[in-house]
Each structure stands twice: as C-alpha cells, then as structure tokens.
Design a protein around this motif. Structure first.
Motif, PDB file in Angstrom:
ATOM      1  N   GLN A 138      37.968  -8.372  39.192  1.00 12.27           N
ATOM      2  CA  GLN A 138      38.264  -8.138  40.597  1.00 12.27           C
ATOM      3  C   GLN A 138      39.690  -7.626  40.737  1.00 12.27           C
ATOM      4  OE1 GLN A 138      35.941  -8.916  43.151  1.00 12.27           O
ATOM      5  NE2 GLN A 138      37.315  -7.695  44.430  1.00 12.27           N
ATOM      6  N   MET A 139      39.908  -6.674  41.655  1.00  9.41           N
ATOM      7  CA  MET A 139      41.252  -6.163  41.896  1.00  9.41           C
ATOM      8  C   MET A 139      41.507  -6.149  43.404  1.00  9.41           C
ATOM      9  SD  MET A 139      43.079  -2.633  40.656  1.00  9.41           S
ATOM     10  CE  MET A 139      44.852  -2.432  40.775  1.00  9.41           C
ATOM     11  N   ASN A 140      41.606  -7.343  43.958  1.00 11.50           N
ATOM     12  CA  ASN A 140      41.909  -7.484  45.381  1.00 11.50           C
ATOM     13  C   ASN A 140      43.418  -7.447  45.549  1.00 11.50           C
ATOM     14  OD1 ASN A 140      42.306  -8.250  48.020  1.00 11.50           O
ATOM     15  ND2 ASN A 140      41.417 -10.286  47.794  1.00 11.50           N
ATOM     16  N   ILE A 141      43.958  -6.243  45.742  1.00  5.96           N
ATOM     17  CA  ILE A 141      45.417  -6.103  45.780  1.00  5.96           C
ATOM     18  C   ILE A 141      46.034  -6.723  47.032  1.00  5.96           C
ATOM     19  CG2 ILE A 141      45.284  -3.995  44.408  1.00  5.96           C
ATOM     20  CD1 ILE A 141      46.044  -2.445  46.960  1.00  5.96           C
ATOM     21  N   LEU A 142      45.188  -7.065  48.010  1.00  5.01           N
ATOM     22  CA  LEU A 142      45.707  -7.644  49.249  1.00  5.01           C
ATOM     23  C   LEU A 142      45.828  -9.157  49.191  1.00  5.01           C
ATOM     24  CD1 LEU A 142      43.737  -5.557  51.914  1.00  5.01           C
ATOM     25  CD2 LEU A 142      45.990  -5.103  50.952  1.00  5.01           C
ATOM     26  N   GLU A 143      45.214  -9.794  48.198  1.00  4.44           N
ATOM     27  CA  GLU A 143      45.073 -11.252  48.226  1.00  4.44           C
ATOM     28  C   GLU A 143      46.405 -11.983  48.333  1.00  4.44           C
ATOM     29  OE1 GLU A 143      42.096 -13.797  45.842  1.00  4.44           O
ATOM     30  OE2 GLU A 143      43.975 -13.933  44.709  1.00  4.44           O
ATOM     31  N   GLN A 144      47.391 -11.578  47.564  1.00  2.53           N
ATOM     32  CA  GLN A 144      48.655 -12.308  47.608  1.00  2.53           C
ATOM     33  C   GLN A 144      49.707 -11.603  48.463  1.00  2.53           C
ATOM     34  OE1 GLN A 144      50.443 -12.799  43.767  1.00  2.53           O
ATOM     35  NE2 GLN A 144      51.345 -10.772  43.795  1.00  2.53           N
ATOM     36  N   MET A 145      49.332 -10.475  49.062  1.00  2.00           N
ATOM     37  CA  MET A 145      50.252  -9.840  50.004  1.00  2.00           C
ATOM     38  C   MET A 145      50.292 -10.609  51.315  1.00  2.00           C
ATOM     39  SD  MET A 145      49.650  -5.720  49.722  1.00  2.00           S
ATOM     40  CE  MET A 145      49.657  -4.843  48.169  1.00  2.00           C
ATOM     41  N   VAL A 162      39.099  -3.458  53.763  1.00  2.00           N
ATOM     42  CA  VAL A 162      37.894  -3.998  53.121  1.00  2.00           C
ATOM     43  C   VAL A 162      37.693  -3.372  51.747  1.00  2.00           C
ATOM     44  CG1 VAL A 162      35.378  -4.088  53.248  1.00  2.00           C
ATOM     45  CG2 VAL A 162      36.743  -4.609  55.274  1.00  2.00           C
ATOM     46  N   ALA A 163      37.899  -2.056  51.658  1.00  3.11           N
ATOM     47  CA  ALA A 163      37.700  -1.373  50.378  1.00  3.11           C
ATOM     48  C   ALA A 163      38.639  -1.909  49.310  1.00  3.11           C
ATOM     49  CB  ALA A 163      37.901   0.132  50.557  1.00  3.11           C
ATOM     50  N   TYR A 164      39.908  -2.101  49.670  1.00  2.00           N
ATOM     51  CA  TYR A 164      40.881  -2.585  48.695  1.00  2.00           C
ATOM     52  C   TYR A 164      40.694  -4.067  48.387  1.00  2.00           C
ATOM     53  CZ  TYR A 164      43.489   1.710  48.203  1.00  2.00           C
ATOM     54  OH  TYR A 164      43.855   2.990  47.883  1.00  2.00           O
ATOM     55  N   ARG A 165      40.236  -4.817  49.357  1.00  2.00           N
ATOM     56  CA  ARG A 165      39.995  -6.240  49.108  1.00  2.00           C
ATOM     57  C   ARG A 165      38.806  -6.441  48.176  1.00  2.00           C
ATOM     58  NH1 ARG A 165      37.148 -10.469  51.533  1.00  2.00           N
ATOM     59  NH2 ARG A 165      36.217  -9.056  53.047  1.00  2.00           N
ATOM     60  N   GLU A 166      37.837  -5.560  48.252  1.00  2.00           N
ATOM     61  CA  GLU A 166      36.608  -5.711  47.477  1.00  2.00           C
ATOM     62  C   GLU A 166      36.612  -4.914  46.174  1.00  2.00           C
ATOM     63  OE1 GLU A 166      34.265  -7.817  48.206  1.00  2.00           O
ATOM     64  OE2 GLU A 166      35.156  -8.421  50.114  1.00  2.00           O
ATOM     65  N   MET A 167      37.706  -4.272  45.828  1.00  2.00           N
ATOM     66  CA  MET A 167      37.725  -3.426  44.641  1.00  2.00           C
ATOM     67  C   MET A 167      37.492  -4.220  43.362  1.00  2.00           C
ATOM     68  SD  MET A 167      40.443  -0.330  44.869  1.00  2.00           S
ATOM     69  CE  MET A 167      41.858  -1.394  44.793  1.00  2.00           C
ATOM     70  N   VAL A 168      36.789  -3.591  42.445  1.00  2.00           N
ATOM     71  CA  VAL A 168      36.552  -4.133  41.110  1.00  2.00           C
ATOM     72  C   VAL A 168      36.961  -3.073  40.100  1.00  2.00           C
ATOM     73  CG1 VAL A 168      34.809  -4.932  39.468  1.00  2.00           C
ATOM     74  CG2 VAL A 168      34.667  -5.624  41.874  1.00  2.00           C
TER      75      VAL A 168
END
Length: 353
Positions: A138-145, A162-168
């Motif tokens: 998973q590559m949710n780049i927003l999670e810790q922002m 949504v696209a960036y949160r759900e990226m894999v």
C-alpha cells in the motif's frame, strides 16, 4: 552497519550525498508555480540549480509542455539528453518503479503497465540508476500527512485524494526480478526503494540466489501508509540489518523530511529532499523550494563538520557502473556474511543414503 567508537565523527564518515527530487510528480504547476519547472529548458535548469546548490544525485520525473506528468519515454529521453550536457557529473536517477503524476486537476493517478516499466531499461541516453520498488505494498501517501500539508493543492480535491489514499505499488517477485535483470543487462544500477525490513530481506535473498549482483544502494522510505513510519525504532531496526558496504539514504515526507535528514547527516548516512517530498518550512509559514532545501542541508552538514560530495564523489560512493561476477563477490563487497555451507556430516549422510 557497525557504529564503532568515533562513528559519529565527520572524519570517519563518507561525504554526504544529497539526492534532489525537484520535479514533484504528485503536484500540478498551480500547486507551487514559483518552483515547479514546466518547459524542458526549465526542467534542465532546475537540475543545474540543484547541482550548484550541492545535490549530487537527481531524482528524475518529466513533465509535458502543458505541465502534465509525462508517460512518454521519448520525453524522458529528451530530458536525459539535456541533463547529460548540463550536469554531466550528476548521478541521474529515474523514478522508474511507478509513475503517478496527475493528468489534470482532479484526475486520478494512472499507473504504468509492467511492460512499459520494463522499457525503462531502454532509455537513451541511459540513466545511472532506476529506482526499483520491492514487494507490492500500500502507498497511502496521505496517511501521515496533516490536512494543512496539502490544503489548497490538487491533492485536496476529493477524486485525487481518494486515488492517492488508495494507491498500491505493484512490485511482485516476478516483476522485480525481471526488472532487475533488464537493468543489469543495460548496465543501469538498481536504486532499491525499501519500505520496511521485509523488502530489504527480499533483496538480500535475491543477492544470495544470484538474481542481483551489484552494489546495494537503497532508500529507506519512511512515509507511512503501508511503509515504515519515520521513528527511531523503525530506523534502528533497518540500520541494524544494513551491511557496512551498502549505501543508505533516508527519505520521508513533509515536515518529517528535515529531522530525518538531520539524523542521517549525524549518523553518516545520506539524504534526500525536494518538493516531491516536502513543500513546507518547519513552521509551515511558507513553502520552500528544492534549491532552498538543498542549501539548508548543506549548511547543516557543514555545522556537523561533514563535507558534501560532488557529483564525481557521489558516483564513487554509489559505485555507479559497478557489477559483480558471482554471488560470493556480491555478498563480500556489500558486507554480508557468505552463504551458509552445508554441514560436512550432512553431505556424507546423504551420500551414504
């Protein structure tokens, strides 16, 4: 890595290799118009400015003339051609495992196919490195922002968020091994992107099986969202497994970038900065461009007494163009213990059977 007495003294450390990531493929030009290079001439000049500021490695993405992230290899070839002339000593590192530049405001990111990703081994002129992601994650780049990190930018738009949160990141074993083989055949170094200790161990096993025979040059990518969080415990666990012959750069996101890089400078590791990773000063009173981020790290490194590597010195540190002939040489040069030898009594028992 072994931190013996004196390991924190600058005279016992390599010169600092600074990787600049100035192209920011997750942003669109209106997100930071003062710093995002759009035309080809501007993209080349951005590299020159980063090099003059003290960066010795350039993390390369490409934009089309309209500001959209390019998916065309011809545009990569065009930029690489210009960079080879403008910054001949700089290590050129193409961000090759994924491509996630928005095509327009509010439009979700689009992934390259596996076949297209493999074609990065066919870039002309050849880059020095292509980044290689290891193990699908998973590559949710927003999670810790924090919301303030991307407020008012294209990342705040609902569809893009949504696209960036759900990226894999798709990086299964078949793809990784084939990608590494093609890069080796093209004499391009794999710059491994490690998201945790598991991806590191996968590459160690690839070395022990003879799939990858080259220097271990890597980034610890601590951005959360399926990857390590940037804290001391995760870092210590990762560094403890890293052999002395490896080259380790620390990478994080937003306002974690500067403190993580300060840790790297103090420990004798290497750093990465740029608007691809962070837009803000530590007080978040203003945005900070890539060149200013590089200048900040150069200043801090000099306060530590640690010299900054030139492009040629970075090439030597990263062992650009070096590959090995055997598993045994690969393990030894990177500082790993040799492969386990079968016990003699076990061999004799099998023969008797």
């Amino acid at each position: 890595m072994n931190f013996l007495d004196g390991a924190l003294f600058p005279e016992n450390q390599e010169k600092l290799v600074i990787t600049a990531a100035p192209y920011g493929p997750e942003w669109i030009p209106s997100d930071f118009p003062e710093d995002i290079a759009v035309s080809m001439d501007e993209q080349v000049q951005k590299a020159v400015d980063c090099y003059n500021a003290g960066a010795s490695v350039l993390h390369v993405h490409v934009r089309e003339a309209d500001g959209k992230g390019s998916k065309r290899l011809s545009k990569f070839n065009e930029l690489l051609t210009g960079l080879r002339v403008a910054v001949p000593d700089m290590v050129l590192q193409v961000g090759g495992s994924i491509s996630f530049a928005p095509e327009s405001e509010g439009e979700a990111a689009k992934w390259l196919s596996d076949d297209t990703r493999h074609m990065l081994a066919e870039l002309t002129p050849q880059p020095d490195q292509v980044t290689v992601t290891v193990n699908t994650v998973q590559m949710n780049i927003l999670e810790q922002m924090e919301p303030a990190d991307y407020a008012g930018t294209s990342l705040a738009e609902p569809a893009t968020s949504v696209a960036y949160r759900e990226m894999v990141v798709p990086a299964g074993p078949g793809w990784v091994e084939e990608h590494v083989r093609r890069l080796i055949a093209a004499s391009i170094q794999s710059a491994f992107q490690f998201y945790n200790i598991n991806s590191f161990e996968t590459v160690e096993r690839m070395m022990r099986r003879g799939v990858y025979k080259g220097p271990l040059v890597m980034n610890w990518v601590a951005i959360g969202g399926g990857m390590d969080a940037p804290n001391l415990y995760n870092l210590a666990n990762f560094v403890r497994a890293t052999p002395d012959g490896a080259v380790l750069t620390l990478e994080s996101s937003m306002r974690n970038v500067l403190p993580v890089n300060m840790i790297a400078i103090a420990m004798g590791l290497h750093v990465r900065c740029g608007i691809e990773d962070n837009l803000w000063t530590q007080d978040r009173k203003s945005k900070i461009g890539t060149v200013r981020q590089i200048e900040q790290l150069v200043r801090i490194s000099r306060e530590f007494g640690r010299e900054v590597a030139s492009g040629r010195e970075a090439r030597a540190i990263c062992k650009i163009g070096v590959f090995y002939d055997s598993v045994e040489e690969t393990l030894a040069k990177n500082g790993f213990a040799p492969n386990r030898e079968p016990r003699r009594d076990s061999v004799e028992h099998r023969r008797a059977a």
